[in-house]
Design a protein around this motif. Structure first.
Motif, PDB file in Angstrom:
ATOM      1  N   VAL A   1       0.981  -0.977  -0.007  1.00 47.99           N
ATOM      2  CA  VAL A   1      -0.026  -0.093  -0.233  1.00 47.99           C
ATOM      3  C   VAL A   1       0.765   0.943  -0.366  1.00 47.99           C
ATOM      4  N   TYR A   2       1.880   1.205   0.769  1.00 44.42           N
ATOM      5  CA  TYR A   2       2.568   2.299   0.728  1.00 44.42           C
ATOM      6  C   TYR A   2       3.433   2.074  -0.081  1.00 44.42           C
ATOM      7  N   ARG A   3       4.067   1.749  -0.795  1.00 44.60           N
ATOM      8  CA  ARG A   3       4.993   1.529  -1.944  1.00 44.60           C
ATOM      9  C   ARG A   3       4.677   2.002  -3.322  1.00 44.60           C
ATOM     10  N   ARG A   4       2.636   1.347  -3.171  1.00 46.21           N
ATOM     11  CA  ARG A   4       1.736   1.779  -4.628  1.00 46.21           C
ATOM     12  C   ARG A   4       1.761   3.631  -4.910  1.00 46.21           C
ATOM     13  N   GLU A   5       1.680   4.109  -3.415  1.00 44.96           N
ATOM     14  CA  GLU A   5       1.602   5.482  -3.220  1.00 44.96           C
ATOM     15  C   GLU A   5       2.822   5.907  -3.134  1.00 44.96           C
ATOM     16  N   LEU A   6       3.515   5.891  -3.133  1.00 48.62           N
ATOM     17  CA  LEU A   6       5.095   6.514  -3.289  1.00 48.62           C
ATOM     18  C   LEU A   6       4.705   6.913  -4.799  1.00 48.62           C
ATOM     19  N   ASN A   7       4.937   5.282  -5.213  1.00 50.15           N
ATOM     20  CA  ASN A   7       4.577   5.513  -7.426  1.00 50.15           C
ATOM     21  C   ASN A   7       4.035   5.950  -7.490  1.00 50.15           C
ATOM     22  N   ARG A   8       3.286   6.458  -7.223  1.00 52.10           N
ATOM     23  CA  ARG A   8       1.903   7.212  -8.108  1.00 52.10           C
ATOM     24  C   ARG A   8       2.235   8.614  -7.949  1.00 52.10           C
ATOM     25  N   LEU A   9       2.321   8.805  -6.379  1.00 54.93           N
ATOM     26  CA  LEU A   9       2.870  10.452  -6.712  1.00 54.93           C
ATOM     27  C   LEU A   9       3.839  10.676  -7.452  1.00 54.93           C
ATOM     28  N   GLY A  10       5.008   9.365  -6.991  1.00 58.15           N
ATOM     29  CA  GLY A  10       6.091   9.619  -8.538  1.00 58.15           C
ATOM     30  C   GLY A  10       5.923  10.369  -9.979  1.00 58.15           C
ATOM     31  N   ALA A  11       4.800   9.099 -10.226  1.00 55.56           N
ATOM     32  CA  ALA A  11       4.292   9.608 -11.401  1.00 55.56           C
ATOM     33  C   ALA A  11       2.960  10.148 -11.957  1.00 55.56           C
ATOM     34  N   VAL A  12       2.711  10.930 -11.420  1.00 54.64           N
ATOM     35  CA  VAL A  12       1.486  12.472 -11.217  1.00 54.64           C
ATOM     36  C   VAL A  12       2.660  13.003 -11.320  1.00 54.64           C
ATOM     37  N   GLY A  13       4.180  12.980 -10.259  1.00 55.82           N
ATOM     38  CA  GLY A  13       5.081  13.773 -10.583  1.00 55.82           C
ATOM     39  C   GLY A  13       6.212  14.380 -12.232  1.00 55.82           C
ATOM     40  N   VAL A  14       6.048  13.333 -12.242  1.00 58.67           N
ATOM     41  CA  VAL A  14       7.040  12.790 -13.347  1.00 58.67           C
ATOM     42  C   VAL A  14       5.739  13.132 -14.982  1.00 58.67           C
ATOM     43  N   GLY A  15       4.987  12.545 -14.696  1.00 59.24           N
ATOM     44  CA  GLY A  15       3.640  13.436 -15.784  1.00 59.24           C
ATOM     45  C   GLY A  15       3.573  14.209 -15.844  1.00 59.24           C
ATOM     46  N   GLU A  16       3.754  15.130 -14.546  1.00 63.81           N
ATOM     47  CA  GLU A  16       3.322  17.042 -15.111  1.00 63.81           C
ATOM     48  C   GLU A  16       4.300  17.320 -15.353  1.00 63.81           C
ATOM     49  N   PHE A  17       5.436  17.082 -15.002  1.00 60.78           N
ATOM     50  CA  PHE A  17       6.452  17.494 -15.878  1.00 60.78           C
ATOM     51  C   PHE A  17       6.974  17.414 -17.064  1.00 60.78           C
ATOM     52  N   LEU A  18       6.524  16.546 -17.589  1.00 64.64           N
ATOM     53  CA  LEU A  18       6.661  15.692 -18.992  1.00 64.64           C
ATOM     54  C   LEU A  18       5.502  16.872 -20.009  1.00 64.64           C
ATOM     55  N   ARG A  19       4.603  16.738 -19.535  1.00 66.96           N
ATOM     56  CA  ARG A  19       3.485  17.393 -19.962  1.00 66.96           C
ATOM     57  C   ARG A  19       3.343  19.083 -20.246  1.00 66.96           C
ATOM     58  N   SER A  20       4.479  19.221 -19.731  1.00 66.95           N
ATOM     59  CA  SER A  20       5.277  20.884 -20.148  1.00 66.95           C
ATOM     60  C   SER A  20       6.339  21.146 -21.124  1.00 66.95           C
ATOM     61  N   ALA A  21       6.694  19.913 -21.667  1.00 59.95           N
ATOM     62  CA  ALA A  21       7.322  20.036 -23.159  1.00 59.95           C
ATOM     63  C   ALA A  21       6.655  18.679 -24.537  1.00 59.95           C
ATOM     64  N   PRO A  22       6.445  19.738 -25.462  1.00 59.43           N
ATOM     65  CA  PRO A  22       5.947  17.709 -26.529  1.00 59.43           C
ATOM     66  C   PRO A  22       6.740  16.809 -25.842  1.00 59.43           C
ATOM     67  N   ALA A  23       6.170  15.199 -25.666  1.00 58.13           N
ATOM     68  CA  ALA A  23       6.262  13.757 -26.300  1.00 58.13           C
ATOM     69  C   ALA A  23       6.021  12.870 -27.210  1.00 58.13           C
TER      70      ALA A  23
ATOM     71  N   LEU B   1       9.435   5.396 -18.778  1.00 64.45           N
ATOM     72  CA  LEU B   1      11.028   6.188 -18.151  1.00 64.45           C
ATOM     73  C   LEU B   1      11.889   6.694 -17.570  1.00 64.45           C
ATOM     74  N   ALA B   2      11.126   7.474 -17.808  1.00 65.91           N
ATOM     75  CA  ALA B   2      11.341   9.059 -16.652  1.00 65.91           C
ATOM     76  C   ALA B   2      10.528   8.434 -15.295  1.00 65.91           C
ATOM     77  N   THR B   3       9.643   7.434 -15.546  1.00 67.75           N
ATOM     78  CA  THR B   3       8.826   6.864 -13.855  1.00 67.75           C
ATOM     79  C   THR B   3      10.398   6.737 -13.050  1.00 67.75           C
ATOM     80  N   HIS B   4      11.129   5.515 -13.873  1.00 67.81           N
ATOM     81  CA  HIS B   4      11.905   4.348 -13.382  1.00 67.81           C
ATOM     82  C   HIS B   4      12.651   4.837 -12.927  1.00 67.81           C
ATOM     83  N   LEU B   5      13.060   5.667 -13.618  1.00 66.92           N
ATOM     84  CA  LEU B   5      14.457   6.369 -13.733  1.00 66.92           C
ATOM     85  C   LEU B   5      14.438   7.671 -12.552  1.00 66.92           C
ATOM     86  N   TRP B   6      13.411   8.129 -12.111  1.00 67.91           N
ATOM     87  CA  TRP B   6      13.039   8.993 -11.028  1.00 67.91           C
ATOM     88  C   TRP B   6      13.021   7.674  -9.665  1.00 67.91           C
TER      89      TRP B   6
END
Length: 206
Positions: A134-156, A164-169
């Motif tokens: 439960v805790y791992r998934r929530e921490l991963n979810r928060l990380g994925a949301v952050g990475v997703g919002e960051f990437l939306r500011s640039a064309p992909a 890949l960026a989420t795994h790198l994070w």
């Protein structure tokens, strides 16, 4: 005071209020399990560190699993709350710095909290594994949301970029905590400043 508690009370905690003794046990247990893992963690060593008798652990927490689960819940809640609070603000590289700063300050003097959440010696199924997941998934979810919002500011051009960026994070956070473990002389402020310098060099003017 009941006869059972009087008979199992540790000499080192005689006269100590129950809540304070419980905190002492949990601090000792978190350190023991964080260093040794669930599988190798010893309730006898926890009792010795806390200055109590081993039966008192079972009186308070029911079992080794009950003790570990309580430590895990405290550690997981602290980490998730800290990372969640760090998400407010600009969705740029400063978000990564804010998030790691939150992790560093939460783990300061409690690096074992990270090990409790990501303990590889936990049973493959059961209550402890489910709670850690439960805790791992929530921490991963928060990380994925952050990475997703960051990437939306640039064309992909490739939808796998975010994956890949989420795994790198995830790897960056785990590596930073592992590096800190080998450099215990560093405090949270120093770790935060060090990471901020690295992030700054990754920027367009770095």
């Amino acid at each position: 005071m009941g006869k059972q508690e009087a008979g199992t009370r540790g000499v080192g905690t005689k006269g100590m209020p129950r809540k304070e003794r419980e905190r002492l046990i949990l601090d000792a247990a978190a350190d023991e399990f964080g260093r040794q893992g669930y599988a190798r963690g010893s309730t006898a060593r926890v009792a010795a560190r806390a200055g109590i008798t081993k039966p008192m652990i079972y009186e308070y927490f029911g079992s080794k699993d009950g003790l570990y689960l309580t430590c895990l819940k405290h550690a997981g809640t602290r980490l998730v709350t800290a990372v969640d609070n760090a998400q407010e603000g600009p969705s740029d590289l400063t978000r990564a710095a804010r998030t790691l700063a939150a992790v560093f300050h939460t783990l300061e003097s409690r690096l074992h909290d990270w090990e409790l959440v990501y303990d590889t010696t936990l049973p493959a199924e059961g209550e402890l594994h489910a709670a850690a997941t439960v805790y791992r998934r929530e921490l991963n979810r928060l990380g994925a949301v952050g990475v997703g919002e960051f990437l939306r500011s640039a064309p992909a051009d490739d939808p796998l970029d975010a994956d890949l960026a989420t795994h790198l994070w995830y790897g960056t956070v785990s590596a930073a905590v592992a590096w800190w473990r080998h450099h215990p002389e560093q405090n949270a402020a120093q770790m935060t400043a060090r990471f901020a310098r690295i992030v700054a060099r990754l920027g367009p003017e770095g």
